[in-house]
Enzyme design. Structure first.
Site, PDB file in Angstrom:
ATOM      1  N   GLY A 134       0.842  -1.193   0.000  1.00 40.96           N
ATOM      2  CA  GLY A 134       0.000   0.000   0.000  1.00 40.96           C
ATOM      3  C   GLY A 134       0.880   1.247   0.000  1.00 40.96           C
ATOM      4  N   ALA A 145       2.038   3.023   2.373  1.00 44.16           N
ATOM      5  CA  ALA A 145       3.110   3.032   3.369  1.00 44.16           C
ATOM      6  C   ALA A 145       4.274   2.158   2.906  1.00 44.16           C
ATOM      7  CB  ALA A 145       2.577   2.553   4.720  1.00 44.16           C
ATOM      8  N   SER A 160      -5.910  -1.217   0.832  1.00 52.51           N
ATOM      9  CA  SER A 160      -6.865  -0.135   1.144  1.00 52.51           C
ATOM     10  C   SER A 160      -6.451   1.152   0.446  1.00 52.51           C
ATOM     11  CB  SER A 160      -6.934   0.116   2.649  1.00 52.51           C
ATOM     12  OG  SER A 160      -7.563  -0.940   3.294  1.00 52.51           O
ATOM     13  N   GLY A 183      -9.251  11.878  -0.095  1.00 50.73           N
ATOM     14  CA  GLY A 183      -8.008  12.534  -0.449  1.00 50.73           C
ATOM     15  C   GLY A 183      -6.948  12.475   0.609  1.00 50.73           C
ATOM     16  N   GLU A 209     -13.303  18.364   4.637  1.00 55.44           N
ATOM     17  CA  GLU A 209     -13.988  17.173   5.150  1.00 55.44           C
ATOM     18  C   GLU A 209     -14.333  17.382   6.615  1.00 55.44           C
ATOM     19  OE1 GLU A 209     -11.860  13.601   4.311  1.00 55.44           O
ATOM     20  OE2 GLU A 209     -12.139  13.808   2.166  1.00 55.44           O
ATOM     21  N   ASP A 248      -2.240  -9.041   9.785  1.00 55.63           N
ATOM     22  CA  ASP A 248      -1.060  -9.922   9.807  1.00 55.63           C
ATOM     23  C   ASP A 248       0.165  -9.270  10.455  1.00 55.63           C
ATOM     24  OD1 ASP A 248      -2.738 -11.522   8.374  1.00 55.63           O
ATOM     25  OD2 ASP A 248      -1.539 -11.577   6.545  1.00 55.63           O
ATOM     26  N   HIS A 283     -16.581   3.834   9.914  1.00 51.83           N
ATOM     27  CA  HIS A 283     -16.975   4.933   9.019  1.00 51.83           C
ATOM     28  C   HIS A 283     -18.496   5.040   9.018  1.00 51.83           C
ATOM     29  CE1 HIS A 283     -17.312   7.597   5.633  1.00 51.83           C
ATOM     30  NE2 HIS A 283     -15.999   7.750   5.641  1.00 51.83           N
ATOM     31  N   ARG A 287     -15.923  11.444  13.325  1.00 51.61           N
ATOM     32  CA  ARG A 287     -16.485  10.205  12.783  1.00 51.61           C
ATOM     33  C   ARG A 287     -17.190   9.337  13.816  1.00 51.61           C
ATOM     34  NH1 ARG A 287     -11.929   8.150   8.562  1.00 51.61           N
ATOM     35  NH2 ARG A 287     -12.688   9.461   6.883  1.00 51.61           N
ATOM     36  N   HIS A 313     -13.572   0.620   9.620  1.00 47.88           N
ATOM     37  CA  HIS A 313     -12.870   1.379   8.585  1.00 47.88           C
ATOM     38  C   HIS A 313     -11.362   1.443   8.806  1.00 47.88           C
ATOM     39  CE1 HIS A 313     -12.403   4.255   5.415  1.00 47.88           C
ATOM     40  NE2 HIS A 313     -12.048   5.238   6.213  1.00 47.88           N
ATOM     41  N   ARG A 344      -9.267   9.077  14.403  1.00 44.96           N
ATOM     42  CA  ARG A 344      -8.501   9.640  13.289  1.00 44.96           C
ATOM     43  C   ARG A 344      -9.274  10.723  12.558  1.00 44.96           C
ATOM     44  NH1 ARG A 344      -7.825   8.407   7.515  1.00 44.96           N
ATOM     45  NH2 ARG A 344      -9.501   6.894   7.598  1.00 44.96           N
ATOM     46  N   LEU A 351      -3.532   8.342   4.551  1.00 48.89           N
ATOM     47  CA  LEU A 351      -2.610   8.283   3.416  1.00 48.89           C
ATOM     48  C   LEU A 351      -1.364   9.103   3.743  1.00 48.89           C
ATOM     49  CD1 LEU A 351      -5.041   8.782   0.368  1.00 48.89           C
ATOM     50  CD2 LEU A 351      -3.896   6.660   1.034  1.00 48.89           C
TER      51      LEU A 351
HETATM   52  C1  LIG Z   1     -12.773   2.686   1.127  1.00 48.86           C
HETATM   53  C2  LIG Z   1     -11.686   3.441   1.844  1.00 48.86           C
HETATM   54  C3  LIG Z   1     -11.583   4.808   1.700  1.00 48.86           C
HETATM   55  C4  LIG Z   1     -10.559   5.508   2.345  1.00 48.86           C
HETATM   56  N1  LIG Z   1     -10.414   6.855   2.120  1.00 48.86           N
HETATM   57  C5  LIG Z   1      -9.326   7.487   2.643  1.00 48.86           C
HETATM   58  C6  LIG Z   1      -9.045   8.838   2.279  1.00 48.86           C
HETATM   59  O1  LIG Z   1      -9.745   9.453   1.487  1.00 48.86           O
HETATM   60  N2  LIG Z   1      -7.946   9.429   2.835  1.00 48.86           N
HETATM   61  C7  LIG Z   1      -7.116   8.790   3.715  1.00 48.86           C
HETATM   62  O2  LIG Z   1      -6.136   9.384   4.194  1.00 48.86           O
HETATM   63  N3  LIG Z   1      -7.370   7.490   4.057  1.00 48.86           N
HETATM   64  C8  LIG Z   1      -8.424   6.833   3.535  1.00 48.86           C
HETATM   65  N4  LIG Z   1      -8.649   5.532   3.856  1.00 48.86           N
HETATM   66  C9  LIG Z   1      -7.719   4.853   4.748  1.00 48.86           C
HETATM   67  C10 LIG Z   1      -6.442   4.551   4.001  1.00 48.86           C
HETATM   68  O3  LIG Z   1      -6.745   4.228   2.665  1.00 48.86           O
HETATM   69  C11 LIG Z   1      -5.674   3.394   4.615  1.00 48.86           C
HETATM   70  O4  LIG Z   1      -5.609   3.502   5.997  1.00 48.86           O
HETATM   71  C12 LIG Z   1      -4.260   3.406   4.053  1.00 48.86           C
HETATM   72  O5  LIG Z   1      -4.305   3.377   2.647  1.00 48.86           O
HETATM   73  C13 LIG Z   1      -3.484   2.217   4.573  1.00 48.86           C
HETATM   74  O6  LIG Z   1      -2.294   2.150   3.842  1.00 48.86           O
HETATM   75  P1  LIG Z   1      -1.270   1.006   4.188  1.00 48.86           P
HETATM   76  O7  LIG Z   1      -0.158   1.129   3.215  1.00 48.86           O
HETATM   77  O8  LIG Z   1      -0.954   1.031   5.621  1.00 48.86           O
HETATM   78  O9  LIG Z   1      -2.100  -0.356   3.949  1.00 48.86           O
HETATM   79  P2  LIG Z   1      -2.839  -0.897   2.650  1.00 48.86           P
HETATM   80  O10 LIG Z   1      -2.953   0.108   1.599  1.00 48.86           O
HETATM   81  O11 LIG Z   1      -4.076  -1.575   3.099  1.00 48.86           O
HETATM   82  O12 LIG Z   1      -1.830  -2.004   2.129  1.00 48.86           O
HETATM   83  C14 LIG Z   1      -1.585  -3.162   2.889  1.00 48.86           C
HETATM   84  C15 LIG Z   1      -0.806  -4.119   2.027  1.00 48.86           C
HETATM   85  O13 LIG Z   1      -0.302  -5.198   2.800  1.00 48.86           O
HETATM   86  C16 LIG Z   1      -0.503  -6.416   2.100  1.00 48.86           C
HETATM   87  N5  LIG Z   1      -0.476  -7.483   3.093  1.00 48.86           N
HETATM   88  C17 LIG Z   1      -1.305  -7.668   4.154  1.00 48.86           C
HETATM   89  N6  LIG Z   1      -0.888  -8.736   4.861  1.00 48.86           N
HETATM   90  C18 LIG Z   1       0.214  -9.231   4.241  1.00 48.86           C
HETATM   91  C19 LIG Z   1       1.078 -10.322   4.480  1.00 48.86           C
HETATM   92  N7  LIG Z   1       0.914 -11.151   5.509  1.00 48.86           N
HETATM   93  N8  LIG Z   1       2.082 -10.554   3.605  1.00 48.86           N
HETATM   94  C20 LIG Z   1       2.279  -9.754   2.527  1.00 48.86           C
HETATM   95  N9  LIG Z   1       1.481  -8.694   2.251  1.00 48.86           N
HETATM   96  C21 LIG Z   1       0.471  -8.438   3.116  1.00 48.86           C
HETATM   97  C22 LIG Z   1      -1.812  -6.195   1.365  1.00 48.86           C
HETATM   98  O14 LIG Z   1      -1.950  -7.091   0.311  1.00 48.86           O
HETATM   99  C23 LIG Z   1      -1.620  -4.748   0.909  1.00 48.86           C
HETATM  100  O15 LIG Z   1      -0.815  -4.712  -0.233  1.00 48.86           O
HETATM  101  C24 LIG Z   1      -9.655   4.818   3.199  1.00 48.86           C
HETATM  102  C25 LIG Z   1      -9.763   3.445   3.354  1.00 48.86           C
HETATM  103  C26 LIG Z   1     -10.757   2.739   2.670  1.00 48.86           C
HETATM  104  C27 LIG Z   1     -10.809   1.264   2.840  1.00 48.86           C
END
Ligand SMILES: Cc1cc2nc3c(=O)[nH]c(=O)nc-3n(C[C@H](O)[C@H](O)[C@H](O)COP(=O)(O)OP(=O)(O)OC[C@H]3O[C@@H](n4cnc5c(N)ncnc54)[C@H](O)[C@@H]3O)c2cc1C
Length: 504
Positions: free
Chosen positions: A14, A16, A44, A51, A122, A215, A236, A281, A336, A371, A377
């Site tokens: 993702g 991060a 996610s 945004g 927002e 995980d 949410h 929220r 959420h 949050r 993001l």
């Molecule tokens: C519908 C929706 C709308 C949102 N809107 C917003 C917004 O407008 N603005 C905002 O700031 N936030 C928003 N959020 C929240 C935000 O998108 C997430 O909190 C953020 O993107 C998380 O990023 P991340 O990189 O931590 O995890 P993610 O983007 O969820 O990525 C996690 C990754 O880890 C991988 N993974 C998981 N377990 C394992 C494992 N055991 N081994 C290998 N890979 C694994 C997954 O496949 C994925 O690739 C929204 C979330 C959702 C669901």
């Protein structure tokens, strides 16, 4: 058993994980990014709608909004790190490196200069400071990010590859056991960065894509890393659960003037909070569920805004899902975001040596008990960059990896499915939007038994679903335990009885 080595192992792809990989490569490291996802939609990050917030020229007000939304529980030092780095991180990575086409003030997608960016508003933001791309901001960031890394020689992206366990010894992490196509092998790294996202699979209704089983938190906790703020699970308030495929209706829609109405057609949010639809929220989510219980349904009335022009992506989702938005969009609250997670410092360092956590998996302190919209993001981007940079330059050491046994590969699939069902029911009934001490005790009893059963299977069998269940049951137990140990209703942690006592 064969093994591979890499300077930096990033688990999760993702925002991060991508940011961590980018920063590590920029520092000259070789990076392996292992992800369960088989396509960008598996994170996610891809689904993020509203945004990404920036501080513009008023960082102090942005900080104040974050702390206010957290009910005064966010860590001010972490908030400083987020906000002070926001503008630079967004400019450097999203605008200049990835060239993300954020909407412009003079119309979406028009080729105006970067100074003409359109800043949206927002809930609980006191200023217009959200950069967005229609209601598909995540996709517009995530796809170019993955493509950029994929084109880089120093990055190996291993899709459909799940980390099952960390390789650790005496307080240090040496890498992880990675599973692909049923084969499990160790990958050793100088530093291991957990970026596995959230916990959507722990609840029956969630905005997250499938596979969000906690995980990273499960693996880190098993290895002995500290976790914090686990009780703070954000729901949410406006998820269209009636659609054929449920979808989230971004806060930005309320930011533009949409109104929440109950089954009697009455607007109710002004009775719950001075900021009405733009209240934090947790307040809106509980109000929506209360009104749904009392009047049968809640709809988001989008008639006060030009919905078709401002949110064409949501119009499409409504149409695809069989929802006539001119009657208002039926909404409910759904899980959420997890505010807590693996406890980390300002560089994403966890309490075990050479282990990092970033994004939703981490607890940086930025969100406290709740949050603020559009800061996730940003948190993933800022902490990802800081962790990736810090993780470089550590010695890669191999060691004897744990042997994961697989005597009966067929059995766990059904076992995992059934137990997941039970886990979600428990979390929904006892560890949801409103909690009581009795329910939390009940939840812990069931979850402890479930974890015991899973542990017994894991001793002799290895499969991705079984390990996902293991991580989910550990994470669920951590949430229930943290909730039962915290007697104070704050933000997303709401104790029904305690709140009534306070109100008296
Ligand atoms: C519908 C929706 C709308 C949102 N809107 C917003 C917004 O407008 N603005 C905002 O700031 N936030 C928003 N959020 C929240 C935000 O998108 C997430 O909190 C953020 O993107 C998380 O990023 P991340 O990189 O931590 O995890 P993610 O983007 O969820 O990525 C996690 C990754 O880890 C991988 N993974 C998981 N377990 C394992 C494992 N055991 N081994 C290998 N890979 C694994 C997954 O496949 C994925 O690739 C929204 C979330 C959702 C669901």
């Amino acid at each position: 058993m064969s093994e591979t080595t890499t300077d930096v192992l990033v688990i999760g792809s993702g925002i991060a994980g991508c940011a961590a990989a980018l920063a590590a490569v920029r520092e000259g490291a070789d990076v392996t990014m292992a992800t369960k996802a088989t396509q960008p939609e598996g994170s996610s990050s891809w689904w993020a709608q509203g945004g990404i917030a920036v501080s513009k020229d008023d960082p102090e007000q942005f900080k104040a909004d974050i702390i206010e939304a957290s009910d005064g529980t966010a860590d001010p030092d972490a908030v400083d790190v987020l906000v002070e780095n926001a503008n630079d991180a967004v400019r450097d990575v999203l605008l200049e490196t990835l060239d993300v086409e954020f909407d412009r003030a003079d119309g979406a997608g028009s080729p105006a200069s970067k100074q003409d960016l359109d800043f949206g508003q927002e809930a609980a933001h006191s200023d217009e400071r959200i950069l967005h791309v229609d209601a598909s901001t995540g996709k517009a960031i995530h796809v170019p990010f993955l493509n950029y890394l994929d084109a880089h020689d120093s990055v190996e992206i291993r899709e459909d590859t799940a980390a099952l366990d960390l390789v650790r010894h005496e307080g240090r992490v040496y890498g992880a056991m990675l599973e692909h196509d049923g084969e499990v092998e160790p990958t050793f790294a100088g530093a291991t960065i957990l970026a596995t996202g959230g916990i959507g699979e722990l609840y029956p209704n969630s905005t997250n894509p499938v596979g969000m089983t906690g995980d990273g938190i499960g693996m880190a906790a098993l290895a002995g890393a500290d976790v914090a703020d686990m009780e703070y699970v954000q729901f949410h308030p406006t998820v269209c659960v009636d659609a054929e495929e449920q979808f989230l209706v971004s806060e930005a829609v309320r930011g533009e003037g949409a109104l929440l109405k109950n089954g009697d057609g009455e607007r109710f949010m002004p009775d719950y909070h001075d900021d009405a639809e733009l209240a934090p929220r947790d307040v809106v989510a509980r109000a929506v569920e209360t009104e749904r219980e009392q009047t049968g349904e809640v709809r988001l009335d989008v008639s006060p805004l030009d919905f078709e022009r401002e949110f064409p992506d949501l119009v499409e989702l409504c149409e695809d899902g069989g929802i006539d938005y001119t009657d208002g969009i039926p909404v409910a609250a759904a899980e959420h975001f997890l505010c807590g997670g693996v406890a980390v410092d300002d560089r994403g360092r966890a309490s075990l040596d050479d282990l990092y956590a970033v994004g939703e998996t981490a607890r940086t302190g930025v969100h406290g008990a709740n949050r603020l919209a559009s800061t996730s993001l940003l948190e993933g981007l800022v902490w990802g960059l800081r962790a990736g940079e810090d993780a470089v330059g550590r010695e890669v050491q191999t060691m004897e990896a744990p042997e994961l046994l697989n005597r009966d590969p067929e059995l766990p699939e059904k076992f995992a499915r059934d137990k997941f069902h039970r886990l979600r029911r428990v979390m929904d009934e006892y560890v949801g939007l409103e909690r009581t001490p009795e329910d939390l005790n009940r939840a812990q009893g069931v979850l402890r038994r479930l974890k015991g059963e899973v542990d017994a299977y894991v001793r002799t069998r290895t499969s991705r679903s079984l390990y996902e269940l293991r991580h989910a049951s550990i994470t669920a137990l951590l949430i229930a335990r943290a909730a039962s140990e915290n007697p104070e209703s704050r933000g997303t942690h709401y104790l029904a009885e305690a709140a009534e006592t306070t109100a008296d």
